[in-house]
Design a protein around this motif. Structure first.
Motif, PDB file in Angstrom:
ATOM      1  N   LYS A   1     -40.944  36.844 -61.313  1.00 62.51           N
ATOM      2  CA  LYS A   1     -40.897  37.979 -62.239  1.00 62.51           C
ATOM      3  C   LYS A   1     -39.537  38.017 -62.917  1.00 62.51           C
ATOM      4  CE  LYS A   1     -39.253  41.341 -58.795  1.00 62.51           C
ATOM      5  NZ  LYS A   1     -39.504  42.640 -58.161  1.00 62.51           N
ATOM      6  N   SER A   2     -39.512  38.569 -64.119  1.00 66.55           N
ATOM      7  CA  SER A   2     -38.282  38.628 -64.895  1.00 66.55           C
ATOM      8  C   SER A   2     -37.307  39.631 -64.283  1.00 66.55           C
ATOM      9  CB  SER A   2     -38.598  39.003 -66.340  1.00 66.55           C
ATOM     10  OG  SER A   2     -37.413  39.115 -67.099  1.00 66.55           O
ATOM     11  N   VAL A   3     -36.041  39.207 -64.206  1.00 59.33           N
ATOM     12  CA  VAL A   3     -34.993  40.066 -63.663  1.00 59.33           C
ATOM     13  C   VAL A   3     -33.996  40.462 -64.747  1.00 59.33           C
ATOM     14  CG1 VAL A   3     -33.070  40.190 -62.035  1.00 59.33           C
ATOM     15  CG2 VAL A   3     -35.196  39.086 -61.346  1.00 59.33           C
TER      16      VAL A   3
ATOM     17  N   LYS B   1     -33.455  33.034 -57.071  1.00 60.34           N
ATOM     18  CA  LYS B   1     -33.550  33.456 -58.470  1.00 60.34           C
ATOM     19  C   LYS B   1     -33.425  32.228 -59.371  1.00 60.34           C
ATOM     20  CE  LYS B   1     -30.358  36.704 -58.626  1.00 60.34           C
ATOM     21  NZ  LYS B   1     -29.949  36.830 -57.225  1.00 60.34           N
ATOM     22  N   LEU B   2     -34.248  32.189 -60.410  1.00 64.46           N
ATOM     23  CA  LEU B   2     -34.256  31.070 -61.351  1.00 64.46           C
ATOM     24  C   LEU B   2     -33.460  31.470 -62.592  1.00 64.46           C
ATOM     25  CD1 LEU B   2     -38.094  30.311 -61.171  1.00 64.46           C
ATOM     26  CD2 LEU B   2     -36.308  29.441 -59.673  1.00 64.46           C
ATOM     27  N   TRP B   3     -32.319  30.790 -62.813  1.00 62.82           N
ATOM     28  CA  TRP B   3     -31.502  31.018 -63.999  1.00 62.82           C
ATOM     29  C   TRP B   3     -31.890  29.934 -65.012  1.00 62.82           C
ATOM     30  CZ3 TRP B   3     -26.975  34.465 -63.854  1.00 62.82           C
ATOM     31  CH2 TRP B   3     -26.857  35.155 -62.641  1.00 62.82           C
ATOM     32  N   VAL B   4     -32.552  30.345 -66.095  1.00 62.52           N
ATOM     33  CA  VAL B   4     -33.111  29.386 -67.043  1.00 62.52           C
ATOM     34  C   VAL B   4     -32.386  29.509 -68.383  1.00 62.52           C
ATOM     35  CG1 VAL B   4     -35.206  28.550 -68.171  1.00 62.52           C
ATOM     36  CG2 VAL B   4     -35.342  29.585 -65.889  1.00 62.52           C
ATOM     37  N   ALA B   5     -31.910  28.363 -68.887  1.00 62.99           N
ATOM     38  CA  ALA B   5     -31.261  28.325 -70.203  1.00 62.99           C
ATOM     39  C   ALA B   5     -32.287  27.896 -71.245  1.00 62.99           C
ATOM     40  CB  ALA B   5     -30.084  27.353 -70.185  1.00 62.99           C
ATOM     41  N   GLU B   6     -32.411  28.694 -72.312  1.00 67.02           N
ATOM     42  CA  GLU B   6     -33.309  28.354 -73.408  1.00 67.02           C
ATOM     43  C   GLU B   6     -32.502  27.742 -74.540  1.00 67.02           C
ATOM     44  OE1 GLU B   6     -36.944  31.564 -72.872  1.00 67.02           O
ATOM     45  OE2 GLU B   6     -35.442  31.899 -74.438  1.00 67.02           O
ATOM     46  N   CYS B   7     -32.956  26.575 -74.969  1.00 69.94           N
ATOM     47  CA  CYS B   7     -32.179  25.800 -75.937  1.00 69.94           C
ATOM     48  C   CYS B   7     -32.110  26.480 -77.301  1.00 69.94           C
ATOM     49  CB  CYS B   7     -32.779  24.402 -76.056  1.00 69.94           C
ATOM     50  SG  CYS B   7     -31.940  23.331 -77.241  1.00 69.94           S
TER      51      CYS B   7
ATOM     52  N   VAL C   1     -33.165  35.224 -66.344  1.00 71.85           N
ATOM     53  CA  VAL C   1     -33.160  35.157 -64.877  1.00 71.85           C
ATOM     54  C   VAL C   1     -34.490  35.689 -64.363  1.00 71.85           C
ATOM     55  CG1 VAL C   1     -31.962  35.799 -62.762  1.00 71.85           C
ATOM     56  CG2 VAL C   1     -30.668  35.521 -64.890  1.00 71.85           C
ATOM     57  N   PHE C   2     -35.113  34.919 -63.434  1.00 70.49           N
ATOM     58  CA  PHE C   2     -36.382  35.302 -62.829  1.00 70.49           C
ATOM     59  C   PHE C   2     -36.243  35.273 -61.315  1.00 70.49           C
ATOM     60  CE2 PHE C   2     -37.170  33.325 -66.877  1.00 70.49           C
ATOM     61  CZ  PHE C   2     -38.133  34.116 -67.476  1.00 70.49           C
ATOM     62  N   GLN C   3     -36.927  36.206 -60.652  1.00 68.00           N
ATOM     63  CA  GLN C   3     -36.946  36.223 -59.189  1.00 68.00           C
ATOM     64  C   GLN C   3     -38.194  35.512 -58.706  1.00 68.00           C
ATOM     65  OE1 GLN C   3     -34.651  37.576 -56.654  1.00 68.00           O
ATOM     66  NE2 GLN C   3     -35.986  36.072 -55.690  1.00 68.00           N
ATOM     67  N   SER C   4     -38.005  34.440 -57.946  1.00 71.47           N
ATOM     68  CA  SER C   4     -39.129  33.702 -57.381  1.00 71.47           C
ATOM     69  C   SER C   4     -39.516  34.317 -56.049  1.00 71.47           C
ATOM     70  CB  SER C   4     -38.742  32.233 -57.181  1.00 71.47           C
ATOM     71  OG  SER C   4     -39.777  31.530 -56.552  1.00 71.47           O
ATOM     72  N   PHE C   5     -40.826  34.452 -55.792  1.00 70.06           N
ATOM     73  CA  PHE C   5     -41.281  35.031 -54.525  1.00 70.06           C
ATOM     74  C   PHE C   5     -42.607  34.415 -54.135  1.00 70.06           C
ATOM     75  CE2 PHE C   5     -42.977  37.620 -57.918  1.00 70.06           C
ATOM     76  CZ  PHE C   5     -44.280  37.872 -57.544  1.00 70.06           C
ATOM     77  N   SER C   6     -42.966  34.567 -52.841  1.00 69.97           N
ATOM     78  CA  SER C   6     -44.222  34.034 -52.312  1.00 69.97           C
ATOM     79  C   SER C   6     -45.192  35.174 -52.070  1.00 69.97           C
ATOM     80  CB  SER C   6     -43.984  33.262 -51.006  1.00 69.97           C
ATOM     81  OG  SER C   6     -43.126  32.175 -51.234  1.00 69.97           O
ATOM     82  N   THR C   7     -46.479  34.886 -52.247  1.00 66.91           N
ATOM     83  CA  THR C   7     -47.522  35.878 -52.003  1.00 66.91           C
ATOM     84  C   THR C   7     -48.338  35.445 -50.803  1.00 66.91           C
ATOM     85  OG1 THR C   7     -47.652  36.348 -54.352  1.00 66.91           O
ATOM     86  CG2 THR C   7     -49.511  37.044 -53.004  1.00 66.91           C
TER      87      THR C   7
END
Length: 595
Positions: A329-331, A574-580, A587-593
């Protein structure tokens, strides 16, 4: 009769008195005939009507005693561990415990077999590694010295004719160092080769003793040659550090200081390090879980046979809607930082360094946004990539200047420069601050490994078949097992290598729909040892395990992702993603269900 029987046992091997062809193995205690195993039953039938005694085994003939040449060895002294004859027992060993020669023979035979096994499986391979490393170091000495000479030549060209004399003197000194270093490495290689030869001779000698006629000979040999203790200590490997040229200030009145000081090269011994390669059990368990869920829910699972450690890995990843075990989810969505963003690298769960097509490298805080920055010399397109060392120093590559630099505090240090044919792109830092750099030229690419002083340690160029591993390596990351993973934009693949440069896998995605070709860019390792990869062309972030099997699609366009070029994962997943193209950091928070 007893004496007669003993005399029979003490003689050299004789033929069976029935068939006259085979060696006698037993002696009859009634008639003292010597027979082989085949004729033993026939001989027993002859005495079937008599109260015959059992047949006794004919003892193996032993050699003659070294102290009493007329007497053969009869038994072994358990305390002295030597074979002895009857006179020896009376003279020296009368109070010692005696055992059968075969008992001591089997013990010493087992010890020799163990020594041979250790020499073949441990000592010899380690010596081969040291010898191979020394030869590689020797071959690199001229090129490493030439690197220093090239840098020296640049400074000389700037000073033109004013420093020609000093230049020639320094080059001569460097040549003397090179000759001296090659000679020292030749002596080291000769020493290792001598040990290997001696070890081979000892191994051959030991193996020959296993074929000796007399068991006593092997026991005496074992006593005279007590193992391989002198070869169990593996000699240290000789490490070569090339000369370091330290430049001075540009001052025409002090040409010698401007030209700099050539420091001598150095060599040091270091112990052989064993690198253990192991896969993440949690990663394997996750792959099994994803595959099982795919079967239960009738989704097309990833074929296990599509990924092998030594071959290409192809897979059609499912859409994100089929992803039930992993999500995000987006952080945070930072404001536009650059016109074009190129890299991101986390330093904590709250902060990350970013770079783009600008000379500044910025530190972004999850709460406050930009909190620090510093300028580089990359004025045209900015740094190609940014990495952070274990000490917190910043590394960055300059594509145009063909260099890698380190920034510690406010101090910038040039680590290394490359030849005119190679340009650096992505890079990452290792556990001991070693630096892995992707390099490209017109046709092929390679990944080079340097220490923190900029000394070349290893080049990943060719595979075991002599073919080029890379075409256009762009980004690189490393896991705890010292395996490296590289995104190759021309091959449209993720390539996994072990520390020795062997290809473990090559992940490529088959195209069976209207999706764009797989376009991997930045990648990073998560806390479970899996590999998160951004797919620039398909606006996705996918997850692979450490053997190149597809696990899940973490992010796609439905998450607002657009042209991702790099990714970094912090300790909190947390996934820190750079968009070109947008120049934004997301930044997105990764989690398991739980299912």
């Amino acid at each position: 009769m007893a004496n007669s029987c003993e005399r029979i046992m003490a003689q050299d091997p004789v033929f069976c008195e029935f068939c006259k062809a085979s060696n006698a193995e037993v002696v009859c205690q009634v008639c003292y005939d010597r027979v082989c195993n085949i004729c033993e039953k026939v001989h027993q039938n002859i005495h079937s009507n008599t109260d015959s005694k059992p047949l006794a085994k004919v003892a193996k003939v032993q050699g003659f005693c070294s102290k009493h040449p007329r007497h053969r060895y009869e038994v072994c002294c358990s305390e002295c561990r030597v074979p002895v004859c009857t006179n020896c027992i009376l003279d020296v060993h009368n109070k010692h415990k005696m055992v059968n020669i075969s008992v001591l023979y089997e013990e010493d035979k087992a010890a020799i077999l163990e020594d041979i096994s250790e020499m073949k499986s441990k000592i010899h391979p380690n010596l081969d590694i040291i010898a191979q490393h020394a030869r590689a170091e020797k071959e690199n000495i001229p090129s490493k010295c030439q690197m220093v000479a090239n840098y020296l030549k640049i400074r000389v060209e700037k000073a033109k004719l004013l420093i020609d004399e000093i230049y020639e003197e320094t080059i001569n000194e460097l040549g003397e160092m090179e000759v001296s270093d090659v000679k020292a490495m030749d002596e080291h290689i000769g020493h290792i080769d001598e040990i290997i030869l001696k070890l081979h001779n000892i191994t051959t000698l030991f193996e020959s003793q296993l074929k000796t006629r007399f068991e006593s000979d092997l026991i005496l040999f074992r006593r005279a040659n007590p193992g391989i203790s002198s070869y169990r200590t593996i000699p240290e490997s000789l490490m070569y550090s090339p000369p370091i040229f330290k430049g001075g200030k540009a001052d025409k009145t002090k040409l010698a200081k401007y030209l700099g000081e050539l420091k001598p090269s150095s060599m040091k011994y270091c112990k052989v390090k064993k690198v253990r390669l192991q896969t993440s059990k949690r990663s394997e368990a996750r792959a099994i879980l994803v595959s099982t869920l795919g079967n239960i829910l009738a989704f097309p699972p990833t074929s296990p046979s599509s990924a092998t450690p030594s071959g290409p890995v192809s897979s059609n990843p499912p859409s994100r809607s089929t992803s039930l075990t992993k999500s995000a989810k987006s952080v945070k969505n930072f404001k536009r930082s650059y016109s074009v963003m190129t890299s991101v690298n986390c330093v904590s769960p709250e902060k990350a360094w970013i770079s783009g097509q600008h000379s500044d490298i910025k530190l972004m805080d999850l709460e406050s946004g930009e909190c620090d920055s510093f300028s580089t010399s990359c004025l045209t397109d900015g740094p190609s990539d940014v990495a952070v060392t274990t000490d917190g120093d910043i590394l960055f590559t300059d594509f145009d200047e063909k260099s890698v630099s380190r920034v510690s505090g406010k101090t910038r240090v040039l680590i290394t420069t490359f030849s005119t044919d190679w340009n650096p792109k992505g890079l990452c830092s290792g556990m001991h601050d070693e630096v892995y750099v992707c390099q490209v030229e017109n046709k092929y690419g390679k990944v080079t490994k340097f220490n923190k002083e900029g000394i070349l340690l290893f080049e990943y160029v060719l595979d075991g078949n002599g073919s080029h591993i890379f075409l256009q390596p762009s980004y690189v990351c490393r896991n705890e097992g010292s395996n490296i993973f590289v995104s190759d934009t021309l091959k449209h693949a993720i390539i996994g290598l072990d520390p020795c440069g062997n290809v473990r896998f090559e992940y490529k995605r088959n195209i069976s729909d209207d999706r764009s070709p797989f376009d991997p860019r930045g990648l990073d390792i998560d806390v479970d040892g899996n590999i998160a990869v951004v797919d620039y062309g398909n606006h996705e972030v996918i997850l692979l395990n450490d053997i190149g099997e597809f696990l899940i699609c973490l992010l796609d366009r439905s998450d607002g992702l657009s042209r991702p070029c790099d990714i970094s994962i912090d300790a909190e997943k947390k996934l820190w993603v750079a968009e070109c193209r947008t120049g934004k950091l997301k930044v997105f928070q990764s989690f398991s269900t739980e299912i």
